[in-house]
Design an enzyme around this catalytic site. Structure first.
Site, PDB file in Angstrom:
ATOM      1  N   ASP A  11       0.877  -1.174   0.000  1.00 20.29           N
ATOM      2  CA  ASP A  11       0.000   0.000   0.000  1.00 20.29           C
ATOM      3  C   ASP A  11       0.914   1.224   0.000  1.00 20.29           C
ATOM      4  O   ASP A  11       1.653   1.454   0.964  1.00 20.29           O
ATOM      5  CB  ASP A  11      -0.897  -0.004   1.234  1.00 20.29           C
ATOM      6  CG  ASP A  11      -2.093   0.925   1.081  1.00 20.29           C
ATOM      7  OD1 ASP A  11      -2.119   1.687   0.092  1.00 20.29           O
ATOM      8  OD2 ASP A  11      -2.979   0.893   1.948  1.00 20.29           O
ATOM      9  N   ASP A 105      -2.601   2.333  -6.192  1.00 18.98           N
ATOM     10  CA  ASP A 105      -1.552   2.358  -5.179  1.00 18.98           C
ATOM     11  C   ASP A 105      -1.547   1.155  -4.256  1.00 18.98           C
ATOM     12  O   ASP A 105      -0.892   1.173  -3.218  1.00 18.98           O
ATOM     13  CB  ASP A 105      -1.703   3.623  -4.328  1.00 18.98           C
ATOM     14  CG  ASP A 105      -3.025   3.662  -3.570  1.00 18.98           C
ATOM     15  OD1 ASP A 105      -4.001   3.080  -4.064  1.00 18.98           O
ATOM     16  OD2 ASP A 105      -3.078   4.272  -2.488  1.00 18.98           O
ATOM     17  N   GLU A 106      -2.237   0.090  -4.641  1.00 21.43           N
ATOM     18  CA  GLU A 106      -2.398  -1.032  -3.715  1.00 21.43           C
ATOM     19  C   GLU A 106      -2.498  -2.326  -4.492  1.00 21.43           C
ATOM     20  O   GLU A 106      -3.168  -2.396  -5.520  1.00 21.43           O
ATOM     21  CB  GLU A 106      -3.672  -0.798  -2.881  1.00 21.43           C
ATOM     22  CG  GLU A 106      -3.907  -1.788  -1.792  1.00 21.43           C
ATOM     23  CD  GLU A 106      -5.204  -1.488  -1.045  1.00 21.43           C
ATOM     24  OE1 GLU A 106      -5.505  -2.245  -0.108  1.00 21.43           O
ATOM     25  OE2 GLU A 106      -5.909  -0.513  -1.392  1.00 21.43           O
TER      26      GLU A 106
END
Length: 468
Positions: A11, A105-106
Site C-alpha cells: 500500500d 496504489d495497492e
C-alpha cells in the site's frame, strides 16, 4: 491457508499527496490535500501532515478546508499517478506472475508463485527489497504487509504505515486478531459493524466466541460463514492476476536432467522462438514474458518480466527469457523448461505507433494545419488548475498555486530543486504554457512516446478512490 507468510500486500503511503510533495519541494513536510476543489468536491488523499487535523479520504472538501485552512489544496493529476503506478506494478511483476492490483496504489502479490519467497526469512528480504526498489525508482514510500493470507497481509500493511514492513508469523494470527475491531475484517462496513455492535459483538475475538450459528442468524448464511472463518484467521482467497490467465506458452520435459548451463540457455532460446511462432500464428502479442523451470528435486520456479508494451519480436522474447534464466540456480539439474507470453493483445506497441503516425499523416493534410490552429482555445480561455504543471518562457518550469480574477500564481521549482519563488501573471500571459510533469527521480524511465513518465497531468476521466 498456507503456513508461510508469502502473501504480500503493498500500500503506497498517501499516494496522490506523496506524489505532489515529491514533485513540489515547497510542499514537503506540509499539509497537502488532493481532490475536487469545487463546492461539492471530496478529498481523494490527504498527506500525513494533513491527517493530523482530522482530514481523511472521502471527506467533503468544504469540511477539510474548515479543519485545515492553511493546507495546500490541489487538483489530481491522474496521468502522472497512473504512470508512477505502472512503475510500481512492474516492480511487483518482477516478484511474481500473480499480482492482484486493487487500485493505483495497492496490490497483493503471491511471492510463492514467483519463487521469490518460501519461508519467513526470504519473504522479509523480498519485502525489504521491494520497498527499497520503489524508493529508488519513484522516490516514494510504500508499506508492506506479509502473511499467510490476503486478509492478514492487508492488516499487516496497515500496521506498517507509514513507510514500514510488518510480517505476521504463522501461528500468531488468532492472538493478533482477537482484540481488533470487527471493522478490521474484510466485508465488515459501517452497517454490518453497527449491527454486530448492537448484538454485543465489537471485537474479532467476540465474533469467534459468538459461534458460526449465531453469525448466520445475524448476517445470513454466506456472510456469517465467511466472517466466522476470517475471525478464526482462515482466508483461502487466492491472489488473482489483473489480466486474464490466457497465455501462449511452450514447455519441454527432459528424460535426463540437464546439468550443462550452456545447454539450458540454448533450450530456453529454442523454446522462446517456438513460443513466438505460436504467438504470431494466433495474431497476438504480449507484454509479460514468463520462464518456468522445474529442477531436479521437482521444485518449480516461475520468473516473469513485464515489458513496456506488447511484442511478438523473437529477439525481445529471447533476451527477456535469458535475463529471467540468469536469476535461477540450475546447478542440480533441470527436468522441465518452459517459456510463455501473457498479457496478450492483438497488436504490438511498435505497430500501434506506426499505424497512428500513418493515419495522422493521411488524415491531416498540410493546408488544414492553419485551420486547426485557429480552432484551438485562445490563451485567455485557458484554465489553470491548482497543482498542475506550467512553463514560462522567462522563468522555466513551475506549478499553479492558484488562479482567479484574471490572475494566476505560479511557484517555479522542480522535483530536484530548492523551494522556488512565487510569481503572479495575467491568465493570458503569452509566455505561460501548460507543461508535462517532470520525473520525480533523476534518470527516471521515459514514457513510451519519449516524454516524461506520466505525460500531461490530469487528462481523461478517472474514478477517485482514497489512497493510503
Amino acid at each position: 491457508m498456507r503456513n508461510t507468510p508469502t502473501i504480500l500486500h503493498l500500500d503506497m503511503d498517501a499516494f496522490f499527496a506523496s506524489v505532489e510533495q515529491a514533485s513540489k519541494p515547497s510542499l514537503r513536510g506540509k499539509a497537502v490535500i488532493v481532490g475536487g476543489l469545487g463546492p461539492r468536491g471530496v478529498v481523494a488523499t490527504a498527506s500525513y501532515e494533513a491527517r493530523v487535523f482530522g482530514v481523511h479520504s472521502a471527506m467533503p472538501m468544504a469540511q477539510a478546508r474548515r479543519l485545515a485552512p492553511n493546507a495546500a489544496y490541489l487538483m489530481p493529476r491522474f496521468g502522472l499517478y497512473r504512470s508512477i503506478s505502472e512503475q510500481v506494478m512492474q516492480l511487483l511483476g518482477e516478484l511474481s506472475p500473480l499480482v492482484e492490483p486493487l487500485s493505483l496504489d495497492e496490490a497483493f502479490v503471491d511471492l510463492e508463485a514467483g519463487g521469490t519467497a518460501w519461508d519467513e526469512g526470504s519473504a522479509r528480504l523480498a519485502g525489504a527489497k521491494l520497498r527499497a526498489d520503489i524508493r529508488a525508482v519513484t522516490g516514494l514510500t510504500g508499506s508492506v504487509g506479509l502473511a499467510a493470507s490476503k486478509m492478514l497481509a492487508k492488516i499487516a500493511s496497515e500496521q506498517a504505515k507509514p513507510d514500514g514492513l510488518v510480517l505476521i508469523e504463522p501461528g500468531t494470527e488468532r492472538v493478533l486478531l482477537g482484540p481488533m475491531s470487527v471493522r478490521t475484517l474484510p466485508g465488515v462496513g459501517p452497517a454490518t459493524g453497527d449491527h454486530l455492535r448492537r448484538a454485543g459483538i465489537a471485537t474479532v475475538e467476540e465474533i469467534a466466541e459468538a459461534g458460526e450459528d449465531e453469525l448466520v442468524r445475524l448476517l445470513g448464511k454466506a456472510h456469517g460463514h465467511s466472517l466466522y472463518a476470517m475471525a478464526l484467521a482462515r482466508d483461502e482467497r487466492p491472489v488473482v492476476a489483473e489480466r486474464e490467465t490466457k497465455s501462449v506458452s511452450v514447455e519441454d520435459t527432459y528424460d535426463v536432467d540437464i546439468h550443462d548451463r550452456v545447454r539450458v540457455g540454448l533450450e530456453v532460446q529454442r523454446l522462446a522462438d517456438r513460443c513466438v511462432r505460436r504467438l504470431r500464428g494466433a495474431g497476438l502479442s504480449g507484454r509479460t514474458i514468463v520462464l518456468k523451470v522445474r529442477r531436479y528435486d521437482f521444485s518449480t520456479l516461475t520468473r516473469s518480466e513485464t515489458l513496456r508494451g506488447p511484442t511478438d519480436d523473437p529477439a525481445v522474447v529471447r533476451e527477456a527469457a535469458a535475463r529471467l534464466l540468469d536469476s535461477v540456480d540450475t546447478t542440480g539439474g533441470v527436468r522441465l523448461l518452459g517459456v510463455g507470453v501473457s498479457g496478450l493483445a492483438d497488436y504490438t506497441q511498435e505497430d500501434l505507433f506506426a499505424q497512428a503516425a500513418g493515419e495522422l499523416a493521411e488524415a491531416v493534410p498540410e493546408e488544414s494545419v492553419a485551420e486547426s490552429v485557429e480552432e484551438r482555445p485562445s490563451v485567455a480561455e485557458r484554465h489553470w488548475p491548482a497543482g498542475h504543471d506550467v512553463r514560462h518562457a522567462d522563468h522555466g518550469h513551475g506549478w499553479v498555486q492558484g488562479s482567479g480574477l484574471g490572475r494566476v500564481t505560479v511557484r517555479f521549482e522542480t522535483p530536484g530543486s530548492e523551494p522556488g519563488r512565487v510569481r503572479t501573471f495575467r491568465v493570458d500571459d503569452p509566455g505561460l504554457e501548460p507543461a508535462d510533469p517532470l520525473p520525480l527521480v533523476p534518470g527516471e524511465a521515459r514514457g513510451s512516446e519519449g516524454g516524461p513518465v506520466g505525460g500531461p497531468g490530469g487528462g481523461g476521466q478517472a474514478v477517485v478512490r482514497g489512497s493510503g
